[in-house]
Enzyme design. Structure first.
Site, PDB file in Angstrom:
ATOM      1  CG  HIS A  73      73.587  38.476  67.241  1.00  0.00           C
ATOM      2  ND1 HIS A  73      74.587  37.536  67.390  1.00  0.00           N
ATOM      3  CD2 HIS A  73      72.616  38.147  68.152  1.00  0.00           C
ATOM      4  CE1 HIS A  73      74.242  36.677  68.338  1.00  0.00           C
ATOM      5  NE2 HIS A  73      73.053  37.013  68.805  1.00  0.00           N
ATOM      6  CG  HIS A 103      76.163  37.841  71.775  1.00  0.00           C
ATOM      7  ND1 HIS A 103      75.270  38.845  71.478  1.00  0.00           N
ATOM      8  CD2 HIS A 103      76.888  37.638  70.641  1.00  0.00           C
ATOM      9  CE1 HIS A 103      75.431  39.216  70.221  1.00  0.00           C
ATOM     10  NE2 HIS A 103      76.404  38.495  69.695  1.00  0.00           N
ATOM     11  CG  ASP A 155      71.769  40.974  70.510  1.00  0.00           C
ATOM     12  OD1 ASP A 155      72.831  40.734  71.115  1.00  0.00           O
ATOM     13  OD2 ASP A 155      70.756  40.250  70.581  1.00  0.00           O
ATOM     14  CD  GLU A 197      69.678  39.835  73.865  1.00  0.00           C
ATOM     15  OE1 GLU A 197      68.733  39.426  73.163  1.00  0.00           O
ATOM     16  OE2 GLU A 197      70.872  39.495  73.675  1.00  0.00           O
ATOM     17  CD1 TRP A 221      74.537  33.519  75.066  1.00  0.00           C
ATOM     18  CD2 TRP A 221      72.998  32.052  74.364  1.00  0.00           C
ATOM     19  NE1 TRP A 221      73.354  34.185  74.944  1.00  0.00           N
ATOM     20  CE2 TRP A 221      72.385  33.312  74.506  1.00  0.00           C
ATOM     21  CE3 TRP A 221      72.231  30.978  73.932  1.00  0.00           C
ATOM     22  CZ2 TRP A 221      71.038  33.525  74.231  1.00  0.00           C
ATOM     23  CZ3 TRP A 221      70.888  31.184  73.653  1.00  0.00           C
ATOM     24  CH2 TRP A 221      70.304  32.440  73.808  1.00  0.00           C
ATOM     25  CG  HIS A 253      67.013  38.762  68.199  1.00  0.00           C
ATOM     26  ND1 HIS A 253      66.572  37.777  69.042  1.00  0.00           N
ATOM     27  CD2 HIS A 253      68.158  39.253  68.760  1.00  0.00           C
ATOM     28  CE1 HIS A 253      67.414  37.659  70.066  1.00  0.00           C
ATOM     29  NE2 HIS A 253      68.377  38.551  69.923  1.00  0.00           N
TER      30      HIS A 253
END
Length: 209
Positions: A60, A50, A56, A173, A20, A161
């Site tokens: 989170h 992540h 998750d 994910e 990310w 989420h």
């Protein structure tokens, strides 16, 4: 490949894997060599939780949410169904109604939208929050996607989420599904026993049922 053989659906973790934007890059190094220790090589990993294929935990996105160690590990092992949603920019109830999902406990969505693990995507298909009660009524307890998030990348509310976990649906994910067919499989995607973590890397594998 024999029907009984396991298929890896995890992103390989290496120093080139995308993260990310602004998050901790993945790094593996040998911090102590066999020559230095006299007996063994000792590796060191630095990474964001992540990165790559991961789950998750509610912590989170909710300060009062469960952490990884509190999650039911049975959710991450068992029958799963892979369906193809590659023609869809967003996935809502209307899009999922065309599939037979009765009794499906683990649902993996192939979007085929981004196949390069070394480049973070600019845009991804996302899940509409409305699917949470719909999937819960079908019996779904885990949903997996082949992208970094179930919500839009720039979204701060994370409605999908929140709604998924409020309806008892766990999130997996960054699975890799381009090399497998639609259908029913046995899934293993166990998180590490991290006591304080908001997520965990997993080695996700499947085999046909």
């Amino acid at each position: 490949m024999k029907a009984s053989e396991w298929i890896d659906i995890s992103q390989p973790l290496n120093n080139e894997i995308a993260t990310w934007p602004g998050d901790t890059p993945f790094s593996y190094e040998v911090s102590c060599t066999k020559e230095q220790s006299g007996s063994v090589n000792i590796g060191k990993v630095t990474m964001s939780i992540h990165t790559g294929t991961h789950i998750d935990a509610p912590f989170h996105f909710d300060n009062d949410g469960k952490k990884v160690i509190d999650l039911d590990i049975h959710v991450y092992v068992g029958p799963a169904r892979i369906i193809d949603v590659s023609s869809m920019d967003s996935i809502g109830v209307k899009e999922l109604q065309q599939f037979n999902l009765e009794g499906v406990e683990r649902l993996l969505l192939r979007t085929s939208s981004h196949g390069n693990a070394q480049k973070f995507p600019d845009i991804i298909p996302f899940l509409c929050a409305e699917i949470a009660p719909f999937l819960s009524k079908k019996g779904v307890r885990l949903i997996g996607v082949d992208v970094p998030s179930v919500d839009p990348l720039d979204d701060k509310e994370l409605a999908a989420h929140h709604q998924l976990f409020q309806h008892g649906i766990h999130i997996l994910e960054n699975v890799v599904l381009d090399h497998v067919q639609d259908g029913d499989y046995e899934l293993i995607a166990l998180p590490l026993a991290l006591t304080e973590a908001d997520g965990s890397p997993v080695r996700a594998i499947i085999r046909p049922l």
